[in-house]
Design an enzyme around this catalytic site. Structure first.
Site, PDB file in Angstrom:
ATOM      1  CE  LYS A 579       0.812  10.926   6.340  1.00  0.00           C
ATOM      2  NZ  LYS A 579       0.045   9.832   5.822  1.00  0.00           N
ATOM      3  CB  VAL A 609       2.796   6.342  11.867  1.00  0.00           C
ATOM      4  CG1 VAL A 609       4.233   5.858  11.698  1.00  0.00           C
ATOM      5  CG2 VAL A 609       2.773   7.810  12.261  1.00  0.00           C
ATOM      6  CG  LEU A 613       2.756  -1.976   9.714  1.00  0.00           C
ATOM      7  CD1 LEU A 613       4.187  -1.493   9.426  1.00  0.00           C
ATOM      8  CD2 LEU A 613       2.738  -3.472   9.906  1.00  0.00           C
ATOM      9  N   GLY A 664      -1.635   2.816  -5.594  1.00  0.00           N
ATOM     10  CA  GLY A 664      -2.241   3.394  -4.384  1.00  0.00           C
ATOM     11  C   GLY A 664      -1.257   3.526  -3.240  1.00  0.00           C
ATOM     12  CE  LYS A 682       3.424   8.008   6.678  1.00  0.00           C
ATOM     13  NZ  LYS A 682       3.810   7.090   5.615  1.00  0.00           N
ATOM     14  N   GLY A 797      -0.903   1.224   1.131  1.00  0.00           N
ATOM     15  CA  GLY A 797      -1.884   0.489   0.342  1.00  0.00           C
ATOM     16  C   GLY A 797      -3.257   0.658   0.974  1.00  0.00           C
TER      17      GLY A 797
END
Ligand code: ADP
Ligand code: ASP
Ligand code: MG
Length: 815
Positions: A579, A609, A613, A664, A682, A797
């Site tokens: 990031k 972020v 997803l 993790g 984020k 993860g």
């Protein structure tokens, strides 16, 4: 009558000559056969090199001569039975004695004339054809040796060959009428001039010998046997995906060979075209392969582009100046100088302003061109009406060739964008009026990349290659490699993507393999790699200069994030889960977006972020399609969600954090998650993707950790403080429990302002039932104003993060 030509590589070793004999015997079954042979592979180069060395008084030419003599004598011993060797052995020794005398002459005189150079260059064909003819005799096939110098008459000036066809044709016709044999063995390449002096037909000229014979004897077809399966869509040694063409027209073959397809020597086609003699190019070592048929146009398949070629070792000669505009006769003078100097102009371009003329010449002729032009235009240069001639070295010409290109729009556009997207700069372009050829001049270092890129673009190859350079092979990187390996076949079959990893590095070691790193064994290979350096890694990626290169960052390192600009500015795409870059100062973030636009390199960071997803992609699609973001509300920390979901005021808080770390779910430094800085980054990134110029310090942050714990330097220290502060966490938990609420670390963007902090969320809220390490984002927009668009699912993860990176890589592949 059959006429077959075998090139230098086909006769490079005794084993190969045996294969050649087998091939000839097949042809002999159906007709009388004339065979034309080149020198054993590499011999002509040596013969010329030795002459140059002798002329420079470099006596080590003798060693090379000795090596060549041994090579020929060994071939005799290998091919011919002992009792039949003596005659040919002494004949070959005699030829080598002659050569020795010639080189001694060159050495003593310190002078190498064209005439001597041509004379020695032709010995290779004499030697090879003598040995091969004798070998055939030993096989029981009566072979008649022909001296092509007695047949082919030519004028040879500075590598420009003019055959005296009337004399040559007469010689050939009468020789073959008077001398009957089932098999003829003819040395290629050699000829004599009008005065009877031995000469040659130019480098690669054995093809031409065979063509001259074929035309004079009016055979319907000439066979060219070489070391590849025909004429390919591109040089198969440079473009592994190239494939042999079934049919090619004479004009296309001519254009391809003039522009570098060495498989046919360019002058070969002229006599054959005139008599409409077909050429079948075949592979000596795989005679069962179909090969390429060169014949008149119309026979070949439907296609726009037939082949891609290149010529190396080119220089650009540029004449420029206001004094050229509208002056008649300027170009005439320019080209007259080239003609007088006997310089071959390979390509010409002139802008319509008539302000400059740019030509491409062989690089060894460029200094002479400059000298002669500077002299011829001396007055104009002195009066500053034109600039001194400029030479640009180390360039090459690449050319697209095809009969049907003229009837298809947009091919040049496709060529330019394909090259541009791969950061290949075009120095000059030319398209002949026949529109059978579009040529571009590019830097020599870019040739391999350009040919492969264009091949991919124009030949509907079954796959597009993506070349990955991965940094960070820990949790996420390791999973990514695993997933890539698992999906390899699927990607190839379903998406036609060939994804290869060419470079890998961790914080200690790095490795590269331009053929793709073996993914079964990458860990061991990496252990044996060289020491990592980010600069060296970048330089290597740049030097390898592969098309569709993607740099993948799986680390959280600021040092690596600071290198993205280098990749993007070299048209290398960047995919990152790190990031730091996107959450850096807005100006730096913007710079990366600008670079990506300017250099056509894709910059993707979906996993910044919500791991895998599709949050950023969804937001980009909303914004790009004109929707306006009213509010974003989100739980974006899988680690904080995990911690607060599992913390029930019983097992201590620090233990839960330790567990999250082990799973993790946290950054390597868990403070980054717990302090809320990770969530702040984020929401900052989401704000920027929404179109806001926000900085990190503008985000309101509400801490639930003590100042002391935030100031710790190591993870151990941090955990000590978490243990000490347990009572605070218990209070937070109990207060929420009393209100029947859940603790959630919420990020929010509204009215251009962003904030992050721990909140108590009641059962009516969509965040209330968020499990495990899940993330959720609510997008309230003009289109989704009452019911928000919701993206929800596992948000942390290694596996899901890796799959998000994977998806970004595929996005680039689909572009
Ligand atoms: P020979 O010794 O048989 O005369 P050459 O070395 O002169 O063979 O020509 C064959 C070589 O031409 C091939 O090995 C290949 O490297 C090169 N080549 C360049 N462009 C092409 C092309 N478009 N198709 C086939 N071969 C090509
Ligand atoms: N032996 C010559 C050369 O190397 C001719 C040929 O191979 O065609 O140029
Ligand atoms: Mg050749």
């Amino acid at each position: 009558m059959n006429i077959l030509k075998f090139g230098g590589s086909s006769v490079a070793t005794p084993e190969r000559i045996k294969l050649v004999a087998a091939c000839i015997q097949k042809h002999l079954k159906d007709d009388t056969t004339i065979t034309v042979f080149s020198a054993f592979g590499g011999v002509t180069d040596d013969l010329i090199l030795m002459a140059l060395m002798a002329s420079r008084e470099d006596l080590s030419y003798k060693e090379i001569l000795q090596k060549n003599e041994t090579r020929h004598l060994e071939a005799i011993k290998e091919l011919i039975p002992v009792n039949a060797q003596s005659g040919i052995l002494s004949r070959i020794k005699t030829e080598f004695n002659r050569l020795e005398t010639l080189y001694e002459g060159v050495y003593l005189l310190n002078e190498l004339s064209n005439r001597t150079r041509n004379m020695v260059a032709g010995f290779g064909e004499i030697l090879s054809s003598l040995i091969i003819a004798e070998y055939f005799k030993s096989l029981g096939i009566a072979a008649l040796s022909v001296d092509s110098r007695e047949l082919i008459v030519c004028k040879n000036t500075n590598d420009k060959i003019q055959v005296n066809y009337p004399k040559t044709n007469k010689n050939i016709e009468s020789f073959f009428a008077d001398n009957r044999s089932k098999l003829y063995v003819v040395p290629g390449f050699i000829a004599k001039n009008d005065e009877g002096v031995p000469s040659t037909l130019g480098r690669g000229g054995s093809d031409f010998t065979a063509a001259i014979l074929a035309a004079a004897l009016n055979v319907p077809r000439l066979y060219i046997y070489t070391d590849v399966n025909g004429m390919y869509t591109a040089n198969p040694r440079i473009v592994p995906q190239a494939y042999p063409l079934k049919n090619v027209s004479y004009e296309e073959a001519m254009e391809l060979s003039h522009f570098g397809a060495k498989v046919i020597y360019p002058p070969t086609l002229q006599p054959l075209l005139e008599k409409q003699i077909e050429i079948l190019v075949k592979n000596t070592f795989s005679p069962e392969e179909e090969g390429t048929l060169i014949s008149k146009s119309g026979k070949h398949n439907f296609r726009w582009v037939t082949g891609i070629t290149h010529i190396d070792n080119i220089s650009l000669v540029n004449i420029e100046g206001s004094g050229m505009i509208g002056i008649p006769g300027f170009s005439k003078r320019f080209f007259e100088v080239m003609h007088q100097e006997n310089i071959n102009v390979v390509l010409i371009t002139q802008a319509s302003s008539e302000h400059s003329i740019c030509i491409a010449v062989k690089d060894d002729e460029a200094p002479a061109a400059k000298l002669a032009l500077d002299e011829a235009f001396e007055a104009e240069i002195r009066n500053k009406r034109i600039n001194p001639i400029q030479i640009e070295d180390d360039v090459a010409i690449i050319a697209l060739v095809g009969d049907r290109m003229k009837s298809h729009h947009g091919l040049s556009g496709k060529l330019f964008s394909a090259l541009g997207n791969n950061n290949i700069n075009i120095r000059a372009i030319a398209q002949g009026s026949s529109e059978r050829n579009i040529s571009a001049v590019i830097a020599k270092k870019d040739v391999t990349k350009a040919l492969n890129t264009l091949h991919e673009t124009f030949f509907e190859v079954p796959s597009k290659e993506l070349n990955l350079f991965i940094t960070g092979v820990g949790n996420v990187g390791g999973k990514l490699i695993e997933q890539l390996k698992r999906q390899e076949i699927y990607l190839l079959e379903k998406l036609r993507l060939k994804v290869r990893i060419l470079g890998l590095s961790n914080s200690r070691k790095m490795i590269f393999d331009e053929n793709g790193i073996d993914l079964e064994n990458w860990k061991n290979l990496l252990e044996q790699g060289e020491e990592t350096s980010q600069d060296a890694f970048f330089e290597k990626v740049k030097e390898l200069n592969f098309r569709n290169s993607i740099f993948v960052d799986n680390t959280a390192s600021p040092v690596i994030a600071s290198t993205y600009k280098n990749y993007l500015a070299n048209s290398i795409s960047v995919v990152t889960c790190n990031k730091i870059a996107c959450a850096d100062d807005f100006s730096n973030y913007e710079k990366l977006i600008d670079l990506s636009r300017e250099y056509g390199a894709t910059f993707l960071y979906e996993t910044n972020v919500g791991a895998g997803l599709p949050i950023i992609d969804t937001l980009k699609n909303l914004v790009d399609s004109g929707d306006r973001i009213q509010k974003i509300q989100a739980v974006l920390s899988g680690s904080l969600n995990f911690v607060f979901n599992n913390y029930k005021g019983e097992e201590p808080f620090y233990k839960i954090v330790e567990e999250a770390m082990k799973e993790g779910y946290t950054e390597p430094d868990p403070k980054i998650d717990l302090s809320g800085i990770d969530v702040a980054r984020k929401i900052l990134i989401l704000s920027r993707v929404s179109g806001l110029e926000m900085e990190l310090d503008e985000i309101e942050k509400d801490n639930f950790l003590s100042e002391e714990s935030l100031n710790t330097k190591t993870n151990e220290e941090f955990f000590d403080f978490l243990e000490k502060d347990e009572y605070q966490f218990r209070e937070l938990y109990q207060s929420a429990a009393q209100n029947k609420a859940q603790l959630k670390y919420v990020a929010q963007l509204e009215n251009g302002k962003a904030k992050v902090g721990l909140q108590q969320v009641g059962p009516e809220h969509p965040f209330y039932n968020l499990n495990g390490s899940d993330n959720i984002v609510l997008f309230f927009t003009d289109r989704y104003s009452v019911q928000p668009l919701i993206v929800k699912g596992a948000g942390a993860g290694a596996d899901v993060t890796a799959s998000g990176i994977f998806a970004d890589i595929i996005r680039i592949g689909k572009k």
